[in-house]
Design an enzyme around this catalytic site. Sequence first.
Site, PDB file in Angstrom:
ATOM      1  N   HIS A  75       0.826  -1.220   0.000  1.00 29.95           N
ATOM      2  CA  HIS A  75       0.000   0.000   0.000  1.00 29.95           C
ATOM      3  C   HIS A  75       0.859   1.269   0.000  1.00 29.95           C
ATOM      4  O   HIS A  75       0.481   2.290  -0.582  1.00 29.95           O
ATOM      5  CB  HIS A  75      -0.937  -0.017   1.215  1.00 29.95           C
ATOM      6  N   GLU A  78       1.307   2.456  -3.343  1.00 28.96           N
ATOM      7  CA  GLU A  78       0.161   3.170  -3.912  1.00 28.96           C
ATOM      8  C   GLU A  78       0.393   4.677  -3.740  1.00 28.96           C
ATOM      9  O   GLU A  78      -0.033   5.469  -4.576  1.00 28.96           O
ATOM     10  CB  GLU A  78      -1.096   2.702  -3.173  1.00 28.96           C
ATOM     11  N   HIS A  79       1.083   5.064  -2.678  1.00 28.98           N
ATOM     12  CA  HIS A  79       1.405   6.485  -2.449  1.00 28.98           C
ATOM     13  C   HIS A  79       2.680   6.911  -3.182  1.00 28.98           C
ATOM     14  O   HIS A  79       2.715   7.946  -3.841  1.00 28.98           O
ATOM     15  CB  HIS A  79       1.578   6.743  -0.948  1.00 28.98           C
ATOM     16  N   GLU A 155      -3.005   7.991   7.778  1.00 34.87           N
ATOM     17  CA  GLU A 155      -4.137   7.287   7.150  1.00 34.87           C
ATOM     18  C   GLU A 155      -4.585   6.121   8.036  1.00 34.87           C
ATOM     19  O   GLU A 155      -5.776   5.899   8.238  1.00 34.87           O
ATOM     20  CB  GLU A 155      -3.706   6.780   5.763  1.00 34.87           C
TER      21      GLU A 155
END
Lengths: 451, 451
Positions: A75, A78-79, A155
């Site tokens: 993940h 993803e950033h 997040e």
Amino acid sequence: MTLHTEWLRRALLATALTMAGPALAADDGKVANFLLDNGMEVVVIPDHRAPIVTHMVWYKIGSADEPAGKSGIAHFFEHLMFKATTNHAAGEFDRAISDIGGSNNAFTSYDYTAFHETVTPSALELMMSFEADRMRNLILTDEVIKTERDVILEERRSRIDSNPEAVLDEEVDATLWQNQPYRIPVIGWMQEMEQLNRTDAVAFYDKYYRPNNAVLIVAGDVDPDIVKTLAERTYGKVARGPDLPPRIRPVEPEQNTRRTVTLTDARVSVPSFSTQWVVPSYHTAKPGEAEALDLLGEILGGGTRSRLYQQLVVKQGIASGTGAFFQGTMLDATNFTVYGAPRGDAKLSDVEAAVDAEIARIVKDGVTADELEKAKARYIRALIFARDKQDEMANLYGAELATGGNVRDVEEWPDRIRKVTADEIKAVAARYLLLDRSTTGYLLPQQQAGN
Amino acid sequence: MTLHTEWLRRALLATALTMAGPALAADDGKVANFLLDNGMEVVVIPDHRAPIVTHMVWYKIGSADEPAGKSGIAHFFEHLMFKATTNHAAGEFDRAISDIGGSNNAFTSYDYTAFHETVTPSALELMMSFEADRMRNLILTDEVIKTERDVILEERRSRIDSNPEAVLDEEVDATLWQNQPYRIPVIGWMQEMEQLNRTDAVAFYDKYYRPNNAVLIVAGDVDPDIVKTLAERTYGKVARGPDLPPRIRPVEPEQNTRRTVTLTDARVSVPSFSTQWVVPSYHTAKPGEAEALDLLGEILGGGTRSRLYQQLVVKQGIASGTGAFFQGTMLDATNFTVYGAPRGDAKLSDVEAAVDAEIARIVKDGVTADELEKAKARYIRALIFARDKQDEMANLYGAELATGGNVRDVEEWPDRIRKVTADEIKAVAARYLLLDRSTTGYLLPQQQAGN
């Protein structure tokens, strides 16, 4: 940059899978499927209703592929993929998309990480060029790592740690899965995310962000031959990476126990429960079992026509919500879930008992020919609506190809659903939905402590 | 070749730890501690009461160090180490020991694998010679792997799969530990054990069976200088292996839920429960906390003088058994456990409520100065008996050194126990023993299904 939380993922898959039907290949032409010389797979889904195109790149790397102790790194990318490359400053890609009125996003799940843009067809090559660039040319400095790590930590705090339902879901998942890596949250465990560093990121990027580990999906107002030319001109220039080993992950042992996980929290107003079972996915099931599980989910708890809804919400009036679903598009064994919450004076235990009774009824008496036909028909109807959603078509192919399937699996899917018999549905219910081998999560208001 | 199941391990550690006291270094001389040139650590514990010597080699490799998907391989080596080497046929070592009236065994745990022999001092060099030989010279053929794999698979079937309590324990462990590898059973998951092969075994052997990853413990009627000479002559000839990275494993996230795992089985006659909490070990705890947990275990549930036994068995007469223990000698975070089973007409829920009440009483009111002194005194008394057991002395040093401790930690241990205050015990009970963040296993007879 959206994290596909389990909820979001379930919603997506439920939609994606129920839209399967006879005309999955859009009316406008046959779906094209080919490999570039560097091993990148391409799927083109022509759809000429409107002058738009959905461009997606799916990497066959998700949280379940992460090295031990490095949870969250899939993940994290993803950033990181939105940061500067050797050719473009950070933000340049986003600005190019918004300048032409397009949209874009990304998501991460257990089995894949995907990036997508929806733009006018004339911008397709530009999208490909940006996407091919960031596949290999990210500049991963300590500063970039530190900044984005702070973002994913925040997040996690806001999406998980401050949300009792998300906290419970995490611990239920890790209780349901005792060996298979789906027990690890997609966003990562906080203490491991805090330690993710540049060395980890570079190793991960070099290993997995390669054309031979990616699937390109282009859906929309395009011609497959032109897409091929554009893809060769952009992605085709990216060097093939080392061959990756087969995605063989630790397998779940047989479950012999009934497990519960209870979170009692002052922020919860209405109690709820969900019960899960480990079941085969489309990728691991024997022929017909996954299809039967999908229709079982539909008949038992798929929407307002389902047995659970009709019995608990409409007839008995004891539940504010209830349902069931099967999460079929996964690389490894997956889960079948039922859930419910009480309404008015009803108790959570009443709702749970009523859900159990509906399962027991299917295990004992099976389903009727009539409800089976109606359940199958709902897939066709759902498809008619889904065909209006280009991005969902793209998602369906992308998720299938990223979890061990192929284009034919997607195309043959409606026929496989049509072949399911009532006996097969009864059989999978009897085989898998055993309460003595289930995992239930309870979310309780503070005053119900001790349940 | 004994597998240290959790039960066995608990019994061993409970004994080992309660035997700590002022005279851990036997009266006969100071404990010697040195390194061979190849990095092998040596501890010599002189004990001249009888002409026997206990010789142990501890490898700092346990099930929690196994690669993903290869569970059981550490314990597999407990077996493989008894097979042929380039210098000795299979069985030759065993025969040499029985010829001189000695005994030997081996065990595997989460953090280590150990091999030991008890013989007359004149046979010490022979033991060292055999042990040094099999550290590097095993012949790992496909045939050897296949034969011994069948043995461990049968061991799993007989010890775990045919024993409801062991099946439950496995799933409780995997529910308590959601990230840290103590969730994986020492013996391994069946489906992974079946796949263990020669390539896996050779890689594992070459990485971990090295002098710089081993600790030699010699306790008995020996002189440290002579042991050093013998060790140099035998183990000293084994080449040092590559440096191993620090044993940093995935860490357990904070637990936010109450979890239960229930096994209902026709073979169970009396129901029972055990509740566990994740707590720090000696290796991970802040100063004083592990010592306080040890005395908390002693006061709450260590034997017949404990609160649980006195209250539930003697006074109320509702339990056939109850107790508590702390498993302190672990490399990573560990568990604190309470357990109980009803007697006569008492219900399991009565026993569980009474155990919970005793915990709540300590959290609220703490422990008395008198019971604290008596608990500390029990350690001293236990030591007096333990000093008769040479192998337990050796075990204590070996386990400590294989889980991140050193000789001084063992020697200072009694003083650290003496310093614990009643407030510290109340504090660890209040901090760790929260029912809302616990994991309980229930073993139920068939008729109590649904409990």
